[in-house]
Design a protein around this motif. Structure first.
Motif, short mmCIF file in Angstrom:
data_model
loop_
_atom_site.label_atom_id
_atom_site.label_comp_id
_atom_site.label_asym_id
_atom_site.label_seq_id
_atom_site.Cartn_x
_atom_site.Cartn_y
_atom_site.Cartn_z
N LEU A 1 0.82 -1.20 0.00
CA LEU A 1 0.00 0.00 0.00
C LEU A 1 0.86 1.26 0.00
O LEU A 1 1.83 1.35 0.76
N THR A 2 0.48 2.21 -0.83
CA THR A 2 1.17 3.49 -0.83
C THR A 2 0.70 4.30 0.38
O THR A 2 -0.28 3.96 1.04
N THR A 3 1.41 5.38 0.64
CA THR A 3 1.04 6.25 1.76
C THR A 3 -0.36 6.80 1.58
O THR A 3 -1.15 6.84 2.52
N GLU A 4 -0.70 7.20 0.36
CA GLU A 4 -2.05 7.72 0.08
C GLU A 4 -3.11 6.66 0.36
O GLU A 4 -4.16 6.96 0.94
N GLU A 5 -2.86 5.44 -0.07
CA GLU A 5 -3.82 4.36 0.15
C GLU A 5 -3.98 4.06 1.64
O GLU A 5 -5.11 3.86 2.12
N ARG A 6 -2.88 4.05 2.37
CA ARG A 6 -2.95 3.82 3.82
C ARG A 6 -3.75 4.91 4.51
O ARG A 6 -4.58 4.64 5.38
N ASP A 7 -3.50 6.16 4.13
CA ASP A 7 -4.23 7.29 4.72
C ASP A 7 -5.72 7.21 4.39
O ASP A 7 -6.57 7.48 5.25
N ARG A 8 -6.04 6.83 3.17
CA ARG A 8 -7.44 6.70 2.76
C ARG A 8 -8.14 5.59 3.54
O ARG A 8 -9.29 5.75 3.98
N ILE A 9 -7.46 4.47 3.73
CA ILE A 9 -8.02 3.36 4.50
C ILE A 9 -8.27 3.80 5.94
O ILE A 9 -9.32 3.51 6.52
N LYS A 10 -7.31 4.50 6.53
CA LYS A 10 -7.49 5.01 7.90
C LYS A 10 -8.70 5.92 7.98
O LYS A 10 -9.50 5.83 8.91
N GLU A 11 -8.84 6.81 7.00
CA GLU A 11 -9.97 7.74 6.97
C GLU A 11 -11.29 6.98 6.87
O GLU A 11 -12.26 7.29 7.58
N LEU A 12 -11.33 5.97 5.99
CA LEU A 12 -12.56 5.19 5.82
C LEU A 12 -12.88 4.38 7.08
O LEU A 12 -14.06 4.25 7.45
N GLU A 13 -11.86 3.83 7.74
CA GLU A 13 -12.10 3.08 8.97
C GLU A 13 -12.63 4.00 10.07
O GLU A 13 -13.53 3.63 10.82
N ARG A 14 -12.09 5.21 10.15
CA ARG A 14 -12.56 6.18 11.14
C ARG A 14 -14.02 6.56 10.86
O ARG A 14 -14.86 6.59 11.76
N GLU A 15 -14.34 6.78 9.59
CA GLU A 15 -15.71 7.13 9.20
C GLU A 15 -16.65 5.97 9.48
O GLU A 15 -17.78 6.16 9.97
N ASN A 16 -16.21 4.75 9.19
CA ASN A 16 -17.01 3.55 9.43
C ASN A 16 -17.33 3.41 10.91
O ASN A 16 -18.47 3.12 11.30
N LYS A 17 -16.33 3.64 11.76
CA LYS A 17 -16.52 3.56 13.21
C LYS A 17 -17.55 4.59 13.67
O LYS A 17 -18.44 4.28 14.47
N GLU A 18 -17.43 5.79 13.15
CA GLU A 18 -18.36 6.87 13.51
C GLU A 18 -19.78 6.52 13.08
O GLU A 18 -20.74 6.73 13.83
N LEU A 19 -19.94 5.96 11.88
CA LEU A 19 -21.26 5.58 11.40
C LEU A 19 -21.86 4.44 12.22
O LEU A 19 -23.06 4.43 12.50
N ARG A 20 -21.03 3.50 12.64
CA ARG A 20 -21.52 2.41 13.49
C ARG A 20 -22.02 2.95 14.83
O ARG A 20 -23.06 2.52 15.34
N GLN A 21 -21.27 3.91 15.40
CA GLN A 21 -21.69 4.51 16.66
C GLN A 21 -23.02 5.26 16.48
O GLN A 21 -23.91 5.15 17.32
N THR A 22 -23.14 5.99 15.39
CA THR A 22 -24.38 6.72 15.11
C THR A 22 -25.55 5.76 14.95
O THR A 22 -26.63 5.99 15.49
N ASN A 23 -25.33 4.67 14.22
CA ASN A 23 -26.40 3.66 14.05
C ASN A 23 -26.82 3.06 15.39
O ASN A 23 -28.00 2.84 15.63
N GLU A 24 -25.85 2.81 16.24
CA GLU A 24 -26.16 2.23 17.55
C GLU A 24 -27.01 3.21 18.38
O GLU A 24 -27.98 2.81 19.01
N ILE A 25 -26.66 4.47 18.33
CA ILE A 25 -27.42 5.49 19.05
C ILE A 25 -28.85 5.56 18.50
O ILE A 25 -29.82 5.61 19.27
#
Length: 110
Positions: free
Chosen positions: A67-91
């Motif tokens: 993975l390139t640095t850009e790809e790693r950063d994008r994956i981190k961003e998507l994982e963070r967003e996914n976590k936030e959406l899961r928390q919102t769904n739970e609420i």
């Protein structure tokens, strides 16, 4: 609830300089390992850090698989967003269940 961003231990300029020095001096040493060990102390980092920087630079340049640095950063961003959406769904699920229960507990009107 915001977290502090992780600041890298070494500035990007130092990492770029280390990669450049490694590439320029690789031919002067018998192995890559010897090159890392010779250059790292001059930069004030460990040979393993320098090796990791060089390998990541090769990935970013397309010379090495991974993975390139850009790809790693994008994956981190998507994982963070996914976590936030899961928390919102739970609420929202809990709120829905709460209001549904309140509706059932309300006295019946004729």
């Amino acid at each position: 609830m915001t977290k502090k961003k992780h600041t890298p231990a070494y500035p990007a300029e130092l990492r770029e300089r280390g990669v450049r020095l490694f590439r320029e001096n690789r031919v002067n040493y018998s192995s890559d390992s010897a090159t890392y060990k010779a250059i790292a102390p001059k930069l004030g980092c460990s040979p393993d850090s320098l090796r990791a920087w060089c390998q990541q630079a090769e990935r970013d340049d397309g010379q090495r698989a991974g993975l390139t640095t850009e790809e790693r950063d994008r994956i981190k961003e998507l994982e963070r967003e996914n976590k936030e959406l899961r928390q919102t769904n739970e609420i929202l699920k809990k709120a829905s269940a709460y209001f549904a229960q309140a509706e059932l507990d309300r006295p019946f009107r004729k």
